[in-house]
Design a protein around this motif. Sequence first.
Motif, short mmCIF file in Angstrom:
data_model
loop_
_atom_site.label_atom_id
_atom_site.label_comp_id
_atom_site.label_asym_id
_atom_site.label_seq_id
_atom_site.Cartn_x
_atom_site.Cartn_y
_atom_site.Cartn_z
N VAL A 1 0.97 -1.25 -0.05
CA VAL A 1 0.05 0.13 -0.05
C VAL A 1 1.13 1.09 -0.02
CG1 VAL A 1 -1.86 1.40 1.19
CG2 VAL A 1 -1.71 -1.28 1.20
N LEU A 2 0.72 1.97 -0.94
CA LEU A 2 1.77 3.08 -1.30
C LEU A 2 0.95 4.69 -1.02
CD1 LEU A 2 3.41 1.51 -4.51
CD2 LEU A 2 4.25 1.67 -2.07
N LEU A 3 1.61 5.25 -0.14
CA LEU A 3 0.85 6.63 0.21
C LEU A 3 1.55 7.48 -0.46
CD1 LEU A 3 -1.13 8.30 1.73
CD2 LEU A 3 0.18 8.19 3.70
N THR A 4 1.28 8.52 -1.21
CA THR A 4 1.66 9.71 -1.47
C THR A 4 1.37 10.86 -0.52
OG1 THR A 4 2.11 8.98 -3.64
CG2 THR A 4 2.03 11.61 -3.22
N PRO B 1 7.19 11.21 5.51
CA PRO B 1 8.09 12.05 4.50
C PRO B 1 7.08 12.37 3.37
CG PRO B 1 8.53 9.72 4.63
CD PRO B 1 7.61 9.91 5.63
N PRO B 2 7.47 13.53 2.98
CA PRO B 2 6.53 13.99 1.61
C PRO B 2 6.90 12.84 0.55
CG PRO B 2 8.09 15.79 2.10
CD PRO B 2 8.05 14.64 3.16
N GLY B 3 5.91 12.64 -0.26
CA GLY B 3 6.17 11.83 -1.57
C GLY B 3 5.68 10.43 -1.26
N GLU B 4 6.09 9.62 -2.28
CA GLU B 4 5.43 8.29 -2.06
C GLU B 4 6.29 7.34 -1.13
OE1 GLU B 4 5.29 5.08 -5.34
OE2 GLU B 4 3.35 5.93 -5.28
N SER B 5 5.76 6.48 -0.46
CA SER B 5 6.26 5.43 0.40
C SER B 5 5.49 4.38 0.74
CB SER B 5 7.10 6.15 1.39
OG SER B 5 6.44 6.93 2.18
N ALA B 6 5.94 3.20 1.15
CA ALA B 6 4.95 2.10 1.66
C ALA B 6 4.56 2.43 3.14
CB ALA B 6 5.76 0.81 1.46
N ILE B 7 3.25 2.44 3.35
CA ILE B 7 2.69 2.22 4.78
C ILE B 7 2.22 1.05 5.29
CG2 ILE B 7 1.98 4.64 4.44
CD1 ILE B 7 -0.96 3.58 4.17
N GLY B 8 2.44 -0.07 4.24
CA GLY B 8 2.28 -1.40 4.62
C GLY B 8 1.89 -2.14 3.66
N GLN B 9 1.36 -3.43 4.00
CA GLN B 9 1.15 -4.53 3.07
C GLN B 9 -0.18 -5.11 3.27
OE1 GLN B 9 4.43 -7.01 1.32
NE2 GLN B 9 5.62 -6.20 3.18
N LEU B 10 -0.95 -5.30 2.20
CA LEU B 10 -2.08 -6.26 2.32
C LEU B 10 -1.75 -7.60 1.96
CD1 LEU B 10 -4.61 -3.93 0.17
CD2 LEU B 10 -4.67 -4.52 2.75
N ALA C 1 -7.68 -12.15 4.71
CA ALA C 1 -7.29 -10.92 4.36
C ALA C 1 -6.82 -10.20 5.89
CB ALA C 1 -8.55 -9.74 3.79
N SER C 2 -5.42 -9.35 5.65
CA SER C 2 -5.03 -8.79 6.80
C SER C 2 -4.21 -7.77 6.34
CB SER C 2 -4.21 -9.90 7.61
OG SER C 2 -3.27 -10.19 6.90
N PHE C 3 -3.57 -6.80 7.14
CA PHE C 3 -2.86 -5.83 6.90
C PHE C 3 -1.61 -5.74 7.96
CE2 PHE C 3 -1.59 -1.26 7.49
CZ PHE C 3 -1.38 -1.02 6.24
N GLU C 4 -0.50 -5.60 7.10
CA GLU C 4 0.70 -5.49 7.93
C GLU C 4 1.30 -4.17 7.80
OE1 GLU C 4 4.37 -7.83 6.85
OE2 GLU C 4 3.57 -8.89 8.28
N PRO C 5 1.21 -3.37 8.74
CA PRO C 5 2.01 -1.90 8.59
C PRO C 5 3.46 -1.91 8.54
CG PRO C 5 1.50 -2.42 10.97
CD PRO C 5 1.08 -3.55 10.20
N GLU C 6 3.97 -1.04 7.64
CA GLU C 6 5.25 -0.70 7.54
C GLU C 6 5.82 0.67 8.56
OE1 GLU C 6 7.96 -1.46 6.19
OE2 GLU C 6 7.22 -2.62 4.30
N LEU C 7 6.08 0.02 9.82
CA LEU C 7 6.57 0.75 10.85
C LEU C 7 8.19 1.06 10.69
CD1 LEU C 7 4.46 -0.62 14.02
CD2 LEU C 7 4.03 1.48 12.34
#
Length: 544
Positions: A218-221, A295-304, A243-249
């Motif tokens: 899941v990529l958030l800009t 951080p501004p711009g695109e980065s991963a916030i987690g994975q489905l 289904a589950s969500f694993e955050p990118e902490l």
Amino acid sequence: MHVVLRLIARSLCAVLVLFLSGQVAAQAPVITSDPQSRTNSVGTLASFTTLATGENPLVFRYYFNGTAFTTATNGLLGFVVSSILDAGNYVCVVSNALGTATSAPAVLTVIGPPAITVQPTNQSAFLGQTVQFSVTAVSTSPETYQWFFRSAVMDGATNSLLVLPNVSTNEAGTYQVRVTNTNGTTASLFALLTINPLPSPSLRLGTLTSTNRIRVPVLLTAHGTETNIGFSTSFDPQAYTNASFEPELADLSLDEGSRVRPAALPSDAVVTVDDSQVALGRIGIAIAWETGRLPPGESAIGQLLFDLVGDLANPLAGRLGLTNTPVPAVFEPSIDGNTNILLNVMDPQFVETAIPTLNRQTGFLEQEIVYGNPGNTLIENSRLTVANLGNDSLTNLIELANSQGILILTQERYVDLGAIAPTELREALLQYYVSDRVTIPHPTFNLYGTPAVIIRPPSGNVLSGVVTRRTNNLVLVDFPTKADRRYYIEYAPSLVGFTNGTFNTSLPPVHGTGSMRQWLDTGPPRTDSLPETTNRFYRVIEVF
């Protein structure tokens, strides 16, 4: 005893005849004088000479550090030393029809300023991001570095790596580094830094992987001021389960292979998953934090994460998408009164990429690719860009023969593959012109969705004398050409299609040579499908 004497006498007679006639037995090359080592300064002429005897014609070829350099006339090689990168071992290989001979290596020592092997590159960043410029250089003596901004010296910027933290609009412009040693200075090319305004928040789903489980980044800009966000994802529960969500902490310990972007979420982020509608194929995610900053711009916030149901073989069957239910796609605090996150559809992605192989019928190295649509929306056109094709063993550029154009900004060749429906898998064929027909290209690809591409029918004359025939389940079109013309192949499911407008035009066009040309329907990207699966008629349009 008399027999032996007769044989000796005959041999002596044969030698005497050769001597009297002036003939010498043909022989393989023998080097009589090796090239000699030397020292040159940059900008001066370096020359090497190799002498050899043997049956003519003798071919002299020099090698530089083991790589073919050039063919030298009569064993003399001369060139202007351009940089210290010309220093190394030069060997001459002499050959004729009877064999080869290799000289002893001659060492060229070069005195000169540093040589830059990797130039600094243009960068684009958002306000507040960290930017890095770097240079790689080689030198025969200790070197120093000095960076310049808009041609002015930057205080303290004296390393090969230049780091600019928290960039502002005042730092946009050109950067250059000059590398110096005791023999002089070499200036790099200019690199441009572009500073972009902070983006509006948006989300997209990245490239799906299917090792053990289905994983979807899941990529958030991010704008960079958010303190909480929410969104939901939809999927086909007949294809995906668990289904589950694993955050990118920031402190999350994941295998590096699963990280497609740097970790984005602050370490104190609290993630809440709403699975109340999971049976309907929807889960919601809400994320909030008090300290830290995205951080501004695109980065991963987690994975489905999902499991593929039963015996389904297609990992792209999940019809993935982003939605507003059960958790709305919003962020806080607002930006100019707006709190909505823009939700993007998924791009097409590769499923399989084969190794290029030579097709002796077309003369091209051909590479089959399989791609698919993992999302829940029709992709109107899939665009594939191809870069870094490199050179073959003859130092000629490898070309994408069925390229449909070139992107102005990136100078990358591309092909448009047409529309693709959710869960659909399609094949395409890339054709490379490789002059030695041996070197295997290893290009880099980028595959993404675009709006539908409308190809306007060319204005020209319908060509006569066109012959079509089937060969190996494909269709070959033969037609006469003129050297100053271009030829477009049009195809339709029936002859009526050419009059009622239900035909398609294949790209790229064929350039005339003044003789007969052949065009082979190999399916995508030349045409929208392989010809053996449908009735298809062809015509050729001649354009001035």
